[in-house]
Design a protein around this motif. Structure first.
Motif, PDB file in Angstrom:
ATOM      1  N   ALA A 129       0.832  -1.203   0.000  1.00  0.00           N
ATOM      2  CA  ALA A 129       0.000   0.000   0.000  1.00  0.00           C
ATOM      3  C   ALA A 129       0.864   1.250   0.000  1.00  0.00           C
ATOM      4  N   VAL A 130       1.933   1.236   0.788  1.00  0.00           N
ATOM      5  CA  VAL A 130       2.824   2.390   0.834  1.00  0.00           C
ATOM      6  C   VAL A 130       3.514   2.598  -0.505  1.00  0.00           C
ATOM      7  N   VAL A 131       3.930   1.506  -1.159  1.00  0.00           N
ATOM      8  CA  VAL A 131       4.562   1.602  -2.470  1.00  0.00           C
ATOM      9  C   VAL A 131       3.618   2.233  -3.478  1.00  0.00           C
ATOM     10  N   CYS A 164     -12.027   5.293  -1.960  1.00  0.00           N
ATOM     11  CA  CYS A 164     -11.151   5.365  -0.789  1.00  0.00           C
ATOM     12  C   CYS A 164     -11.832   4.741   0.422  1.00  0.00           C
ATOM     13  N   ASP A 165     -13.129   4.994   0.584  1.00  0.00           N
ATOM     14  CA  ASP A 165     -13.893   4.341   1.648  1.00  0.00           C
ATOM     15  C   ASP A 165     -13.878   2.824   1.469  1.00  0.00           C
ATOM     16  N   LEU A 166     -14.068   2.400   0.231  1.00  0.00           N
ATOM     17  CA  LEU A 166     -14.069   0.975  -0.083  1.00  0.00           C
ATOM     18  C   LEU A 166     -12.741   0.343   0.307  1.00  0.00           C
ATOM     19  N   GLY A 167     -11.644   0.984  -0.056  1.00  0.00           N
ATOM     20  CA  GLY A 167     -10.327   0.450   0.272  1.00  0.00           C
ATOM     21  C   GLY A 167     -10.124   0.313   1.767  1.00  0.00           C
ATOM     22  N   ASP A 175      -0.297  -5.215   9.701  1.00  0.00           N
ATOM     23  CA  ASP A 175      -0.420  -4.922   8.270  1.00  0.00           C
ATOM     24  C   ASP A 175      -1.753  -4.235   7.979  1.00  0.00           C
ATOM     25  N   MET A 176      -2.823  -4.814   8.515  1.00  0.00           N
ATOM     26  CA  MET A 176      -4.154  -4.281   8.253  1.00  0.00           C
ATOM     27  C   MET A 176      -4.289  -2.863   8.774  1.00  0.00           C
ATOM     28  N   LYS A 177      -3.768  -2.633   9.963  1.00  0.00           N
ATOM     29  CA  LYS A 177      -3.863  -1.312  10.572  1.00  0.00           C
ATOM     30  C   LYS A 177      -3.109  -0.276   9.737  1.00  0.00           C
ATOM     31  N   MET A 178      -1.898  -0.626   9.312  1.00  0.00           N
ATOM     32  CA  MET A 178      -1.086   0.317   8.533  1.00  0.00           C
ATOM     33  C   MET A 178      -1.719   0.616   7.175  1.00  0.00           C
ATOM     34  N   THR A 179      -2.235  -0.419   6.525  1.00  0.00           N
ATOM     35  CA  THR A 179      -2.817  -0.238   5.211  1.00  0.00           C
ATOM     36  C   THR A 179      -4.121   0.543   5.294  1.00  0.00           C
ATOM     37  N   ALA A 180      -4.942   0.252   6.290  1.00  0.00           N
ATOM     38  CA  ALA A 180      -6.179   1.002   6.483  1.00  0.00           C
ATOM     39  C   ALA A 180      -5.884   2.472   6.743  1.00  0.00           C
ATOM     40  N   LYS A 181      -4.819   2.746   7.505  1.00  0.00           N
ATOM     41  CA  LYS A 181      -4.464   4.130   7.801  1.00  0.00           C
ATOM     42  C   LYS A 181      -3.986   4.862   6.555  1.00  0.00           C
ATOM     43  N   ALA A 182      -3.418   4.128   5.593  1.00  0.00           N
ATOM     44  CA  ALA A 182      -3.024   4.772   4.338  1.00  0.00           C
ATOM     45  C   ALA A 182      -4.260   5.307   3.616  1.00  0.00           C
ATOM     46  N   PHE A 183      -5.328   4.510   3.573  1.00  0.00           N
ATOM     47  CA  PHE A 183      -6.569   4.967   2.966  1.00  0.00           C
ATOM     48  C   PHE A 183      -7.190   6.106   3.780  1.00  0.00           C
ATOM     49  N   GLN A 184      -7.185   5.971   5.088  1.00  0.00           N
ATOM     50  CA  GLN A 184      -7.756   7.004   5.936  1.00  0.00           C
ATOM     51  C   GLN A 184      -6.986   8.315   5.803  1.00  0.00           C
ATOM     52  N   GLY A 185      -5.672   8.194   5.573  1.00  0.00           N
ATOM     53  CA  GLY A 185      -4.873   9.393   5.379  1.00  0.00           C
ATOM     54  C   GLY A 185      -5.286  10.148   4.125  1.00  0.00           C
ATOM     55  N   LEU A 186      -5.600   9.417   3.060  1.00  0.00           N
ATOM     56  CA  LEU A 186      -6.077  10.058   1.838  1.00  0.00           C
ATOM     57  C   LEU A 186      -7.412  10.738   2.078  1.00  0.00           C
ATOM     58  N   LEU A 187      -8.297  10.084   2.814  1.00  0.00           N
ATOM     59  CA  LEU A 187      -9.591  10.682   3.131  1.00  0.00           C
ATOM     60  C   LEU A 187      -9.407  11.959   3.946  1.00  0.00           C
ATOM     61  N   GLU A 232     -10.806  14.109  -6.872  1.00  0.00           N
ATOM     62  CA  GLU A 232     -10.817  13.243  -8.053  1.00  0.00           C
ATOM     63  C   GLU A 232      -9.487  12.505  -8.177  1.00  0.00           C
ATOM     64  N   SER A 233      -8.393  13.210  -7.950  1.00  0.00           N
ATOM     65  CA  SER A 233      -7.073  12.577  -8.023  1.00  0.00           C
ATOM     66  C   SER A 233      -6.897  11.545  -6.914  1.00  0.00           C
ATOM     67  N   LEU A 234      -7.447  11.838  -5.740  1.00  0.00           N
ATOM     68  CA  LEU A 234      -7.345  10.881  -4.639  1.00  0.00           C
ATOM     69  C   LEU A 234      -8.134   9.614  -4.940  1.00  0.00           C
ATOM     70  N   GLU A 235      -9.283   9.745  -5.576  1.00  0.00           N
ATOM     71  CA  GLU A 235     -10.044   8.565  -5.966  1.00  0.00           C
ATOM     72  C   GLU A 235      -9.260   7.719  -6.973  1.00  0.00           C
ATOM     73  N   ASP A 236      -8.560   8.387  -7.894  1.00  0.00           N
ATOM     74  CA  ASP A 236      -7.712   7.655  -8.836  1.00  0.00           C
ATOM     75  C   ASP A 236      -6.630   6.877  -8.088  1.00  0.00           C
ATOM     76  N   THR A 237      -6.031   7.528  -7.081  1.00  0.00           N
ATOM     77  CA  THR A 237      -4.994   6.873  -6.279  1.00  0.00           C
ATOM     78  C   THR A 237      -5.559   5.672  -5.537  1.00  0.00           C
ATOM     79  N   CYS A 238      -6.717   5.854  -4.920  1.00  0.00           N
ATOM     80  CA  CYS A 238      -7.323   4.757  -4.167  1.00  0.00           C
ATOM     81  C   CYS A 238      -7.699   3.598  -5.081  1.00  0.00           C
TER      82      CYS A 238
END
Length: 217
Positions: free
Chosen positions: A7-9, A50-53, A70-82, A93-99
């Motif tokens: 997710a970070v990559v 992003c919510d879905l992710g 792993d789950m906590k870190m990856t979920a926080k990546a999505f939450q960070g975008l939100l 719109e760009s954030l949705e593309d990223t997610c």
């Protein structure tokens, strides 16, 4: 590859800097309020992908393939975008593309690891359609009025079209060799040519990323 690292990559490759969304992931992150971006303003919108992710990572039935950390870190990546979007610091719109890219890569990696991401066919189609739209963007080449600059733009567009037609890494390598031969803009080139060149290279980057990340729209 571990899911959190993946997710970070993906997030880093997309060029977005997400702030920490906190551990609670409250509902205030789910609706983006209007905010300023540069000289413009972004309208409020719901970041559905992003919510879905965030949800599918938290609910993933991965066993040993995804640890709680792993789950906590990856979920926080999505939450960070939100959170970034909610604060008006980025184009939603760009954030949705990223997610969409993150979800697609995680879903592919999950399949390879025997891990189940709980997504419906409709949700997967939503992600695929978003990716198809993002990868399908092509900047039209319009004359700038400067013959020398226009010649360079034509060469860049030719490389762009070749890159976007690639299906594998071998093709990317061959097309990459052509980039150095497109030439450069002179110091007196119009600003329109410089802006067009930047957009054409953005197209090249999107098409290259599609192959490098192994994401199929």
């Amino acid at each position: 590859m571990r899911f959190a690292v993946l997710a970070v990559v993906v997030l880093g490759a997309c060029g977005n800097k997400a702030s920490s969304g906190g551990e609670g992931g409250g509902s205030n992150l789910h609706v983006v309020r209007a905010g300023a971006v540069g000289s413009g303003t972004i309208a409020a919108m719901h970041l559905e992908i992003c919510d879905l992710g965030s949800r599918v990572v938290e609910d993933a039935a991965c066993g040993s393939a995804m640890t709680p950390k792993d789950m906590k870190m990856t979920a926080k990546a999505f939450q960070g975008l939100l959170s970034t979007a909610a604060d008006g610091r980025a184009d939603p719109e760009s954030l949705e593309d990223t997610c969409a890219q993150m979800v697609a890569v995680l879903d592919q990696q999950a399949t390879k690891s025997g891990c189940a991401l709980e997504m419906t066919d409709a949700e997967r189609k939503l992600v695929r359609d978003r990716l198809a739209s993002w990868y399908g963007k092509r900047t039209p080449v319009t004359p700038t009025g400067d013959a020398a600059a226009d010649a360079v733009m034509t060469k860049i567009a030719t490389v762009r079209d070749a890159m976007c037609a690639c299906k594998d890494m071998a093709c990317l390598g061959e097309v990459d060799k052509q980039i150095g031969a497109v030439g450069t803009l002179g110091s007196g080139s119009p600003q329109a040519a410089r802006e067009l060149g930047g957009k054409l290279y953005d197209d090249i980057g999107r098409c290259e990323k599609r192959i490098q990340m192994g994401i199929e729209p």
